[in-house]
Write a protein that holds these residues in place. Structure first.
Motif, PDB file in Angstrom:
ATOM      1  N   PRO A 133      11.769  12.620   1.135  1.00  0.00           N
ATOM      2  CA  PRO A 133      12.551  12.798  -0.338  1.00  0.00           C
ATOM      3  C   PRO A 133      13.931  12.892  -0.069  1.00  0.00           C
ATOM      4  N   SER A 134      14.506  12.414  -1.211  1.00  0.00           N
ATOM      5  CA  SER A 134      16.031  12.368  -1.386  1.00  0.00           C
ATOM      6  C   SER A 134      17.003  12.196  -0.353  1.00  0.00           C
ATOM      7  N   GLN A 135      16.576  11.109   0.469  1.00  0.00           N
ATOM      8  CA  GLN A 135      17.466  10.829   1.580  1.00  0.00           C
ATOM      9  C   GLN A 135      18.571   9.803   0.891  1.00  0.00           C
ATOM     10  N   PRO A 136      19.615  10.081   1.805  1.00  0.00           N
ATOM     11  CA  PRO A 136      20.922   9.517   1.471  1.00  0.00           C
ATOM     12  C   PRO A 136      20.897   8.080   1.802  1.00  0.00           C
ATOM     13  N   ALA A 137      22.062   7.377   1.458  1.00  0.00           N
ATOM     14  CA  ALA A 137      21.974   5.843   1.673  1.00  0.00           C
ATOM     15  C   ALA A 137      21.997   5.383   2.852  1.00  0.00           C
ATOM     16  N   VAL A 138      20.976   4.314   3.235  1.00  0.00           N
ATOM     17  CA  VAL A 138      20.986   3.798   4.640  1.00  0.00           C
ATOM     18  C   VAL A 138      21.561   2.409   4.458  1.00  0.00           C
ATOM     19  N   ARG A 139      22.727   1.945   4.860  1.00  0.00           N
ATOM     20  CA  ARG A 139      23.142   0.661   4.544  1.00  0.00           C
ATOM     21  C   ARG A 139      22.609  -0.502   5.032  1.00  0.00           C
ATOM     22  N   LEU A 140      22.600  -1.710   4.193  1.00  0.00           N
ATOM     23  CA  LEU A 140      22.225  -2.886   5.007  1.00  0.00           C
ATOM     24  C   LEU A 140      23.639  -3.929   5.146  1.00  0.00           C
ATOM     25  N   ARG A 141      23.945  -4.295   6.336  1.00  0.00           N
ATOM     26  CA  ARG A 141      25.005  -5.194   6.284  1.00  0.00           C
ATOM     27  C   ARG A 141      24.825  -6.530   7.094  1.00  0.00           C
ATOM     28  N   GLY A 142      25.380  -7.499   7.084  1.00  0.00           N
ATOM     29  CA  GLY A 142      25.232  -8.569   7.824  1.00  0.00           C
ATOM     30  C   GLY A 142      26.777  -9.386   7.783  1.00  0.00           C
ATOM     31  N   ARG A 143      26.887 -10.729   8.439  1.00  0.00           N
ATOM     32  CA  ARG A 143      27.916 -11.067   8.579  1.00  0.00           C
ATOM     33  C   ARG A 143      28.105 -12.689   8.309  1.00  0.00           C
ATOM     34  N   PHE A 144      28.907 -13.145   7.515  1.00  0.00           N
ATOM     35  CA  PHE A 144      28.983 -14.657   7.234  1.00  0.00           C
ATOM     36  C   PHE A 144      30.319 -15.179   7.748  1.00  0.00           C
ATOM     37  N   LEU A 145      29.922 -16.174   8.730  1.00  0.00           N
ATOM     38  CA  LEU A 145      31.212 -16.619   9.393  1.00  0.00           C
ATOM     39  C   LEU A 145      31.961 -15.744  10.148  1.00  0.00           C
ATOM     40  N   GLY A 146      31.297 -14.561  10.668  1.00  0.00           N
ATOM     41  CA  GLY A 146      32.419 -13.681  11.229  1.00  0.00           C
ATOM     42  C   GLY A 146      32.820 -12.497  10.191  1.00  0.00           C
ATOM     43  N   THR A 147      32.623 -12.599   9.018  1.00  0.00           N
ATOM     44  CA  THR A 147      33.049 -11.728   8.069  1.00  0.00           C
ATOM     45  C   THR A 147      31.903 -10.818   7.584  1.00  0.00           C
ATOM     46  N   GLN A 148      32.306  -9.460   7.766  1.00  0.00           N
ATOM     47  CA  GLN A 148      31.036  -8.436   7.281  1.00  0.00           C
ATOM     48  C   GLN A 148      30.862  -8.299   6.015  1.00  0.00           C
ATOM     49  N   VAL A 149      29.442  -8.230   5.395  1.00  0.00           N
ATOM     50  CA  VAL A 149      29.079  -8.393   4.184  1.00  0.00           C
ATOM     51  C   VAL A 149      28.143  -7.241   3.746  1.00  0.00           C
ATOM     52  N   HIS A 150      28.457  -6.609   2.908  1.00  0.00           N
ATOM     53  CA  HIS A 150      27.529  -5.583   2.511  1.00  0.00           C
ATOM     54  C   HIS A 150      26.484  -5.889   1.369  1.00  0.00           C
ATOM     55  N   ILE A 151      24.949  -5.889   1.761  1.00  0.00           N
ATOM     56  CA  ILE A 151      24.243  -6.553   1.015  1.00  0.00           C
ATOM     57  C   ILE A 151      23.127  -5.517   0.399  1.00  0.00           C
TER      58      ILE A 151
END
Length: 486
Positions: A133-151
């Protein structure tokens, strides 16, 4: 016989927004604007779509329900799993837009000159899990042509239900400054919408983990700038037709006026709040008592209104066959006049499924807003409203959004004119409840170019319902006051 678990909604919709922290939970019952969650877990109806001038992200919330499978194969709902059960959630959000390698509608193969296609797929290195319950954010990130993107990111509410949030509406090119030349296909560009499966295991006190049989899907979409207006044909209608085509659902022998006809007519009439008001005046006022009258005397009215629903003047518009049949029956007087009758609410899982999919536009797939024409394919599904990733190669993480416009803002720019998706991307809006229709104004003005829409779309306003002089009107609010129309 035994206990099985299923996740609802079957397909949840999250939406991007450029506020760093503010968010809300999307609609979970028909007509609801969604809810905001306080720090102590209290939930209150949503009253504003922006905070400090920036758009709040819409979260999709998922719950697990327990069912009993009987000896004859029937499945009976027991209810949502209790707070004493531990639910481990896993989500795999993927953006495959830039790696599209086939033609679907206006979408064409993209970035064909990039040999390593993996560099075009924005995806966390592995699916992300969360539990408790009430867990803080766990982020998902990837890369596009080497640039990091938060999705996106995962959170949980005080009962351990899953909250999926998407990106912040960021669209850009690698390298920076690549021109935008097309409404749907722009090489070297990325955005932060995505989609993918939602799976879970349930562990009862003292028990072993049990995988959830009925997995779900989440779609991260652009903002809905007219959240009080529902598309004439919704994604729920599209998925219903697919279930009918597969033999899982059977249309009712006679349509209900309250459940089938009235919503369709009202959704059509509501287009006046997001398009040229005069174009829809022939549906005003809606005399529901006469429209619910099955007598021959009311047939000319039914016929006229049904004709407007069938041909509303939107581009590439198509009613699913079951809705066309319901309209034909209504015109003929072969329907259930239940106007004014209190109808019992369906079970909560069905409400969640419907409320989520009714947010989405199910007409004018060119390419679409939340998801494209692939959802029309009955082979995508493993049951009513539930995608089947286990038995068909058509369903995989990122499959729904990969055919959407890249970036989505370019499609928003070209979809003016009121013939595409005014229920999500308004064309004309009312700015003054005391001056209707005299205060009609172009929603996107002064934006003219694709790049301007990328930069400024989140400064535009939302069309929301307001009570005014005993009537409900829909007016634009929350437009950036420093972004005047020309």
């Amino acid at each position: 016989m035994g206990t099985i678990y299923r996740i609802h909604p079957t397909i949840g919709i999250a939406r991007v927004g450029n506020h760093a922290t503010a968010s809300f939970v999307g609609p979970e019952s028909p007509g609801s604007p969604g809810v905001e969650m306080g720090a102590d877990g209290t939930e209150t109806p949503l009253t504003a779509y922006k905070a400090a001038g920036r758009i709040k992200r819409q979260a999709a919330r998922f719950r697990v329900f327990e069912y009993e499978e009987t000896a004859d194969g029937a499945v009976e709902l027991r209810g949502e799993v209790g707070p004493d059960a531990e639910v481990d959630w896993t989500v795999d959000l993927v953006n495959r837009k830039a790696a599209l390698d086939r033609t679907v509608g206006p979408a064409r193969p993209r970035n064909t000159g990039v040999a390593d296609r993996r560099t075009l797929v924005i995806r966390n290195p592995q699916p992300v899990g969360i539990c408790g319950p009430s867990q803080p954010a766990v982020r998902l990130r990837g890369r596009f042509l080497g640039t990091q993107v938060h999705i996106g990111e995962l959170r949980t509410d005080p009962r351990g239900r899953l909250l999926v949030l998407g990106g912040h509406g960021t669209s850009a090119s690698v390298p920076p400054g690549v021109p935008l030349t097309n409404f749907a296909n722009n090489d070297r560009w990325y955005d932060d919408v995505a989609d993918g499966p939602v799976t879970a295991t349930v562990t009862s006190p003292g028990g072993s983990p049990v995988p959830v049989q009925g997995t779900a899907w989440v779609v991260v979409a652009p903002p809905d700038f007219a959240p009080g207006i529902t598309s004439i044909v919704t994604l729920h209608d599209i998925a219903t037709q697919a279930a009918i085509d597969r033999g899982w659902l059977t249309p009712e022998q006679r349509p209900s006026f309250t459940r089938h006809i009235r919503p369709l007519v009202e959704r059509t009439a509501d287009m006046r709040w997001v398009d040229d008001y005069a174009e829809w005046e022939d549906l005003q006022p809606l005399d529901l008592t006469r429209l619910a009258d099955p007598s021959p005397a009311a047939r000319p009215l039914r016929q006229r209104v049904a004709g407007r629903v069938r041909q509303p003047g939107l581009a590439r518009f198509r009613l699913p066959p079951f809705l066309r049949t319901y309209l034909d029956q209504w015109v003929a007087g072969d329907f259930v006049d239940d106007h004014g009758t209190h109808l019992a609410d369906p079970p909560l899982p069905e409400q969640l499924d419907r409320a989520a999919l009714e947010q989405g536009s199910g007409n004018n797939f060119f390419p679409g807003i939340e998801a494209g024409q692939t959802l029309q394919d009955p082979a995508m599904y493993g049951g009513p409203y539930r995608l089947d990733a286990a038995h068909t190669a058509l369903v995989y993480p990122g499959c729904l959004t990969e055919v959407m416009a890249l970036p989505w803002q370019a499609d928003f720019r070209d979809c003016d004119g009121g013939v595409w998706w005014p229920s999500q991307r308004p064309d004309l809006v009312m700015t003054d409840p005391d001056d209707i229709p005299g205060s009609e104004a172009e929603w996107e003005n002064p934006i003219q170019l694709y790049r301007e829409m990328v930069d400024d779309v989140q400064r535009l306003g939302f069309v929301v319902p307001r009570a005014h002089q005993g009537q409900q009107v829909h007016v634009e609010v929350e437009r950036d006051p420093a972004f005047p129309r020309q």
